[in-house]
Design a protein around this motif. Structure first.
Motif, PDB file in Angstrom:
ATOM      1  N   ALA A 348       0.843  -1.191   0.000  1.00 42.25           N
ATOM      2  CA  ALA A 348       0.000   0.000   0.000  1.00 42.25           C
ATOM      3  C   ALA A 348       0.882   1.245   0.000  1.00 42.25           C
ATOM      4  O   ALA A 348       2.076   1.189   0.312  1.00 42.25           O
ATOM      5  CB  ALA A 348      -0.913  -0.008   1.217  1.00 42.25           C
ATOM      6  N   CYS A 350       0.990   5.677   0.817  1.00 37.86           N
ATOM      7  CA  CYS A 350       0.351   6.826   1.431  1.00 37.86           C
ATOM      8  C   CYS A 350       1.235   8.051   1.245  1.00 37.86           C
ATOM      9  O   CYS A 350       2.433   8.001   1.527  1.00 37.86           O
ATOM     10  CB  CYS A 350       0.090   6.593   2.921  1.00 37.86           C
ATOM     11  SG  CYS A 350      -0.901   7.905   3.674  1.00 37.86           S
ATOM     12  N   ARG A 359      -3.559   4.550  -1.162  1.00 37.40           N
ATOM     13  CA  ARG A 359      -4.112   3.599  -2.125  1.00 37.40           C
ATOM     14  C   ARG A 359      -3.462   2.238  -1.970  1.00 37.40           C
ATOM     15  O   ARG A 359      -2.346   2.100  -1.455  1.00 37.40           O
ATOM     16  CB  ARG A 359      -3.938   4.101  -3.557  1.00 37.40           C
ATOM     17  CG  ARG A 359      -2.529   4.207  -4.066  1.00 37.40           C
ATOM     18  CD  ARG A 359      -2.538   4.626  -5.532  1.00 37.40           C
ATOM     19  NE  ARG A 359      -1.223   4.938  -6.046  1.00 37.40           N
ATOM     20  CZ  ARG A 359      -0.392   4.043  -6.566  1.00 37.40           C
ATOM     21  NH1 ARG A 359      -0.744   2.768  -6.596  1.00 37.40           N
ATOM     22  NH2 ARG A 359       0.780   4.407  -7.042  1.00 37.40           N
ATOM     23  N   MET A 397     -13.268   8.823  -2.321  1.00 30.91           N
ATOM     24  CA  MET A 397     -12.733   7.463  -2.277  1.00 30.91           C
ATOM     25  C   MET A 397     -13.335   6.679  -3.428  1.00 30.91           C
ATOM     26  O   MET A 397     -14.461   6.959  -3.865  1.00 30.91           O
ATOM     27  CB  MET A 397     -13.008   6.776  -0.935  1.00 30.91           C
ATOM     28  CG  MET A 397     -14.453   6.572  -0.576  1.00 30.91           C
ATOM     29  SD  MET A 397     -14.669   5.526   0.917  1.00 30.91           S
ATOM     30  CE  MET A 397     -13.946   6.540   2.195  1.00 30.91           C
ATOM     31  N   THR A 412      -8.532   3.638  -3.690  1.00 28.21           N
ATOM     32  CA  THR A 412      -7.834   4.914  -3.577  1.00 28.21           C
ATOM     33  C   THR A 412      -8.671   5.867  -2.732  1.00 28.21           C
ATOM     34  O   THR A 412      -9.888   5.950  -2.914  1.00 28.21           O
ATOM     35  CB  THR A 412      -7.605   5.554  -4.966  1.00 28.21           C
ATOM     36  OG1 THR A 412      -6.781   4.693  -5.752  1.00 28.21           O
ATOM     37  CG2 THR A 412      -6.924   6.909  -4.836  1.00 28.21           C
ATOM     38  N   SER A 419      -5.402   6.979   5.311  1.00 31.49           N
ATOM     39  CA  SER A 419      -4.702   5.722   5.561  1.00 31.49           C
ATOM     40  C   SER A 419      -5.528   4.759   6.404  1.00 31.49           C
ATOM     41  O   SER A 419      -5.297   3.548   6.381  1.00 31.49           O
ATOM     42  CB  SER A 419      -3.357   5.998   6.255  1.00 31.49           C
ATOM     43  OG  SER A 419      -3.536   6.801   7.413  1.00 31.49           O
ATOM     44  N   MET A 422      -7.957   2.805   4.052  1.00 24.87           N
ATOM     45  CA  MET A 422      -7.101   2.056   3.133  1.00 24.87           C
ATOM     46  C   MET A 422      -6.588   0.781   3.784  1.00 24.87           C
ATOM     47  O   MET A 422      -6.551  -0.289   3.162  1.00 24.87           O
ATOM     48  CB  MET A 422      -5.930   2.933   2.681  1.00 24.87           C
ATOM     49  CG  MET A 422      -4.967   2.257   1.719  1.00 24.87           C
ATOM     50  SD  MET A 422      -3.659   1.334   2.561  1.00 24.87           S
ATOM     51  CE  MET A 422      -2.723   2.669   3.296  1.00 24.87           C
ATOM     52  N   GLN A 426      -7.012  -3.008   2.443  1.00 23.48           N
ATOM     53  CA  GLN A 426      -5.831  -3.835   2.206  1.00 23.48           C
ATOM     54  C   GLN A 426      -5.969  -5.183   2.917  1.00 23.48           C
ATOM     55  O   GLN A 426      -5.663  -6.240   2.353  1.00 23.48           O
ATOM     56  CB  GLN A 426      -4.571  -3.119   2.684  1.00 23.48           C
ATOM     57  CG  GLN A 426      -3.291  -3.918   2.451  1.00 23.48           C
ATOM     58  CD  GLN A 426      -2.062  -3.230   3.015  1.00 23.48           C
ATOM     59  OE1 GLN A 426      -2.163  -2.352   3.871  1.00 23.48           O
ATOM     60  NE2 GLN A 426      -0.900  -3.613   2.526  1.00 23.48           N
TER      61      GLN A 426
END
Length: 465
Positions: A348, A350, A359, A397, A412, A419, A422, A426
């Motif tokens: 990932a 940031c 993302r 987003m 994204t 974060s 995200m 993830q």
């Protein structure tokens, strides 16, 4: 000629991957030596990730102070004291260095301060910082050499003595007008921070958008943010020459015919990274480099030399500390009898502008380039109620869903605390969780991750790509 000292584990460079490998191996009873030329713990705690985020947060505090009335707070002064900013940062860095020294002592790994140069297979001569030379040979050798800021071959640029991120992050004064060459992660983060401290800032980039590796809508959103905060941005601006001296007066000449000029007081160059692989005798160790100067490695991070591995940025891994730590995991597993690889790992990203850009997985542009068909879920950050409590509604987003399944291909977020959601996505992607399953999650209210609840209630668009 010095006599040769033999160790089980020889690590060149004490960055993220190198230090964890050394501490772990030494803790298991192997005689371990780490050679570091200057930065104990590598660049992250000293001159990169953590110092930059420290400075960026100080800039955000000042930014909030300028908006105090919006939050019902009276503030008489919002002046920037860069000596105070630096004092806070340096106290953090000093504490981190001590933590590293304590960890070396506790682990039993020997930290050797000096510059290493290979003189043969798995053998280096170390020019010690305090004087003298040691020759050390390792049964196994691990290269964690890192990278340094690239300096473009532009007439007058080197003579102008521009700053890289290192010098800017150690500046005890506020530039009157900072010119930033480069619209990537580093340039954007520091440009915004300096603007929020009160400097005039101009960003010059030769590409068609800021953050050129991102989707066009992301680049456009960052451009709008910068212009709203008073940052001047010149895109499609090829730097032709530089005149003057950074710290005094500097002129950056751009344009196809050199007809445009940006004048300022200070210059920051943030145009990429160059691996620290030249001039240390890697050829004598049997270590092959790629055409771009990185160490050639296989999917296990093994080099072309027997019992020699490379980790982190010098091996061409993504230039993030968390990627280096994962390199440590992979290499340690392999030397311990496992078979981990870099294939299919889900890293990932940031960028710590404010708001953040985070993302994971495919972007839309990557999916189209690869011919991957996808459906799209998107939503403005203003729909996330947490942003209303913070008065930070900017951004959006979006999630890419496979065209022929419910697999999540990418996510994204450009928005406050990006974060946080995200990391949730993830984790779902690592667990191969279809997006309808993630939709069933009951997120805490009001958090940024709760925004996923509303994003996933939408119907994905028709297949694209």
């Amino acid at each position: 000629m010095p006599s040769t000292e033999n160790v089980d584990i020889l690590v060149i460079g004490s960055g993220e991957a190198g230090k964890y490998l050394a501490w772990t191996m030494a803790g298991e009873g192997r005689r371990t030596a780490v050679v570091e030329r200057s930065l104990i713990g590598g660049s992250c705690p000293n001159i990169a990730c953590l110092p930059s985020k420290n400075i960026i947060h100080s800039a955000k505090v000042r930014w909030f102070a300028t908006r105090a009335a919006e939050f019902g707070v009276e503030a008489e002064s919002v002046a920037t004291d860069m000596t105070g900013v630096q004092a806070r940062k340096r106290a953090m860095v000093d504490g981190l260095r001590q933590l590293h020294l304590d960890r070396y002592r506790a682990s039993g790994a020997e930290l050797i301060m000096g510059g290493a140069r290979f003189v043969g297979e798995r053998t280096v001569d170390v020019e010690l910082v305090d004087g003298g030379t040691r020759r050390i040979s390792g049964e196994r050798v691990f290269l964690n050499l890192g990278t340094h800021a690239s300096m473009p071959d532009v007439p007058g640029l080197a003579a102008a003595r521009p700053m890289t991120h290192i010098e800017l992050l150690d500046l005890d004064r506020l530039p009157e007008h900072l010119i930033v060459i480069g619209g990537g992660y580093i340039g954007l983060e520091l440009a915004q921070a300096m603007r929020r401290f009160g400097a005039k800032v101009t960003v010059v980039d030769h590409g068609p958008q800021l953050a050129r590796s991102e989707d066009a809508d992301v680049g456009a959103a960052i451009l709008e943010l910068f212009r709203d905060e008073g940052i001047t941005v010149q895109l499609g601006a090829e730097v032709r020459s530089v005149e003057g001296a950074s710290g005094d007066r500097v002129r950056v000449v751009t344009g196809s015919r050199g007809g445009d000029v940006v004048e300022g007081t200070d210059l920051l160059v943030a145009t990429g990274r160059t691996p620290n692989t030249s001039g240390i005798g890697l050829e004598l160790a049997g270590v092959t480099l790629t055409e771009s100067g990185y160490i050639a490695v296989d999917e296990h991070l093994a080099t072309t030399a027997a019992n020699v591995w490379a980790m982190g940025e010098c091996a061409g891994s993504p230039q993030f500390t968390h990627a280096s730590f994962d390199d440590f995991r992979i290499v340690y597993d392999n030397v311990s009898g496992g078979s981990s690889t870099t294939r299919d790992r889900l890293l990932a990203y940031c960028m710590y502008t404010d708001p953040e850009l985070a993302r994971v997985g495919l972007t839309e542009s990557e999916a189209r380039r690869r011919g991957v068909r996808y459906r799209l879920l998107s939503m403005p950050m203003a729909a996330v109620l947490r942003t209303r409590t913070l008065s930070e509604p900017r951004g959006f987003m979006k999630m890419l869903i496979a065209a022929d399944s419910d697999d999540i291909l990418g996510f994204t977020v450009f928005g406050a605390e990006a974060s946080e959601p995200m990391a949730v996505v993830q984790t779902a992607m690592v667990g191969r969780l279809p997006y309808p399953e993630l939709r069933r999650t009951v997120f805490v209210h009001p958090t940024m991750s709760e925004g996923l609840t509303f994003l996933l209630r939408n119907t994905p668009t028709a297949p694209t790509g």
